[in-house]
Design a protein around this motif. Structure first.
Motif, PDB file in Angstrom:
ATOM      1  N   HIS A 112       0.826  -1.204   0.000  1.00  0.00           N
ATOM      2  CA  HIS A 112       0.000   0.000   0.000  1.00  0.00           C
ATOM      3  C   HIS A 112       0.862   1.256   0.000  1.00  0.00           C
ATOM      4  CE1 HIS A 112      -3.139  -2.732   0.404  1.00  0.00           C
ATOM      5  NE2 HIS A 112      -3.409  -2.642   1.695  1.00  0.00           N
ATOM      6  N   ASP A 138       2.054   1.860  -3.500  1.00  0.00           N
ATOM      7  CA  ASP A 138       0.970   2.448  -4.303  1.00  0.00           C
ATOM      8  C   ASP A 138       0.826   3.936  -4.000  1.00  0.00           C
ATOM      9  OD1 ASP A 138       0.247   0.146  -5.660  1.00  0.00           O
ATOM     10  OD2 ASP A 138      -1.098  -0.518  -4.064  1.00  0.00           O
ATOM     11  N   GLU A 147       3.557   5.935  -5.628  1.00  0.00           N
ATOM     12  CA  GLU A 147       3.316   6.088  -7.063  1.00  0.00           C
ATOM     13  C   GLU A 147       2.267   7.167  -7.335  1.00  0.00           C
ATOM     14  OE1 GLU A 147       2.346   2.332  -8.736  1.00  0.00           O
ATOM     15  OE2 GLU A 147       4.387   1.533  -8.557  1.00  0.00           O
ATOM     16  N   HIS A 175       1.080   8.860 -10.749  1.00  0.00           N
ATOM     17  CA  HIS A 175       0.440   7.675 -11.327  1.00  0.00           C
ATOM     18  C   HIS A 175      -0.971   7.558 -10.755  1.00  0.00           C
ATOM     19  CE1 HIS A 175       0.148   3.769 -13.242  1.00  0.00           C
ATOM     20  NE2 HIS A 175      -0.202   3.219 -12.076  1.00  0.00           N
ATOM     21  N   THR A 208      -4.669   6.048 -10.716  1.00  0.00           N
ATOM     22  CA  THR A 208      -5.413   4.865 -11.129  1.00  0.00           C
ATOM     23  C   THR A 208      -6.487   4.549 -10.082  1.00  0.00           C
ATOM     24  OG1 THR A 208      -5.201   2.528 -11.753  1.00  0.00           O
ATOM     25  CG2 THR A 208      -3.809   3.310  -9.964  1.00  0.00           C
ATOM     26  N   SER A 251      -5.225  -1.296  -8.003  1.00  0.00           N
ATOM     27  CA  SER A 251      -3.841  -1.734  -7.860  1.00  0.00           C
ATOM     28  C   SER A 251      -3.779  -3.246  -7.947  1.00  0.00           C
ATOM     29  CB  SER A 251      -3.260  -1.263  -6.521  1.00  0.00           C
ATOM     30  OG  SER A 251      -1.985  -1.856  -6.295  1.00  0.00           O
ATOM     31  N   ARG A 270      -1.247  -4.976  -6.854  1.00  0.00           N
ATOM     32  CA  ARG A 270      -0.445  -5.496  -5.749  1.00  0.00           C
ATOM     33  C   ARG A 270      -1.335  -6.173  -4.698  1.00  0.00           C
ATOM     34  NH1 ARG A 270       2.500  -0.463  -6.457  1.00  0.00           N
ATOM     35  NH2 ARG A 270       4.587  -0.911  -7.251  1.00  0.00           N
ATOM     36  N   MET A 326      -8.116   1.748  -5.013  1.00  0.00           N
ATOM     37  CA  MET A 326      -7.073   2.707  -4.662  1.00  0.00           C
ATOM     38  C   MET A 326      -7.497   3.822  -3.722  1.00  0.00           C
ATOM     39  SD  MET A 326      -4.011   2.165  -5.907  1.00  0.00           S
ATOM     40  CE  MET A 326      -3.310   3.821  -5.935  1.00  0.00           C
ATOM     41  N   MET A 334      -5.378   4.188  -0.683  1.00  0.00           N
ATOM     42  CA  MET A 334      -4.007   4.582  -0.988  1.00  0.00           C
ATOM     43  C   MET A 334      -3.890   6.096  -1.233  1.00  0.00           C
ATOM     44  SD  MET A 334      -4.540   1.415  -1.210  1.00  0.00           S
ATOM     45  CE  MET A 334      -4.225  -0.215  -1.796  1.00  0.00           C
TER      46      MET A 334
END
Length: 199
Positions: free
Chosen positions: A61, A64, A67, A72, A74, A77, A79, A85, A88
């Motif tokens: 986390h 993420d 990023e 980034h 999005t 994720s 992961r 997200m 995050m």
């Protein structure tokens, strides 16, 4: 006078006897504030060492969130088997304010989990309002205290994982659904759906 006697008799038959309560409900608000502060202390004391270690999911986390800070953007994720997200982004905001550190990540969960305490009080007080204002407030205070000192809630409130803030959203969703059923107002149902979606 006969009219008032008749009304009082009817209220007793319906079970809606309103007994006068002494004082104002300030004690309940004060108790919830103290319980919430206690919950916050229990969830922040030695936050970096209890529970020990920074596990794999927390690290995923954190990556993420880093990023996100790098631009980034999005909604999903891959992961840790895949996660939405939203959580995050909260971590990214905390990293941006406090720095990329495990404490900053776990602190997000602490705040969101601690917010569940007054939410539980509000839900319990509303559900048991039919038993009188004083009793409903007392039940709400007991519910808040129980959650604040619950082992499972306390333990999970100290880990920076995405499922830990869910109870807060679920309690708020249930509260507004209860209000929608009691008051017959659609916008309460819409708000309930909003919190359920966040959960």
């Amino acid at each position: 006078k006969p009219f008032t006697t008749e009304v009082a008799t009817q209220e007793r038959r319906d079970g809606n006897v309103h007994r006068p309560t002494a004082g104002k409900p300030i004690y309940a608000v004060g108790a919830v504030v103290l319980i919430t502060l206690l919950a916050f202390f229990l969830r922040t004391h030695h936050l970096l060492t209890i529970p020990p270690g920074f596990n794999y999911d927390e690290a995923a986390h954190a990556m993420d969130a880093l990023e996100v800070l790098q631009g980034h953007i999005t909604v999903w994720s891959a992961r840790s088997g895949g996660n939405p997200m939203l959580f995050m982004y909260f971590i990214a905001a905390s990293f941006g304010s406090l720095g990329a550190h495990p404490f900053a990540q776990r602190l997000v969960v602490v705040f969101l989990s601690t917010a569940t305490i007054p939410a539980v009080y509000l839900l319990a007080k509303t559900m048991f309002h039919r038993y009188g204002r004083a009793r409903a407030q007392f039940i709400g205070v007991l519910a808040a205290l129980g959650l604040a000192t619950s082992f499972w809630h306390l333990n999970h409130s100290r880990m920076g994982l995405e499922f830990n803030p869910a109870p807060c959203c679920e309690v708020l969703s249930f509260y507004f659904m209860w209000r929608a059923l009691q008051d017959r107002r659609r916008w309460y149902a819409l708000i309930s759906g909003f919190w359920l979606g966040l959960a």
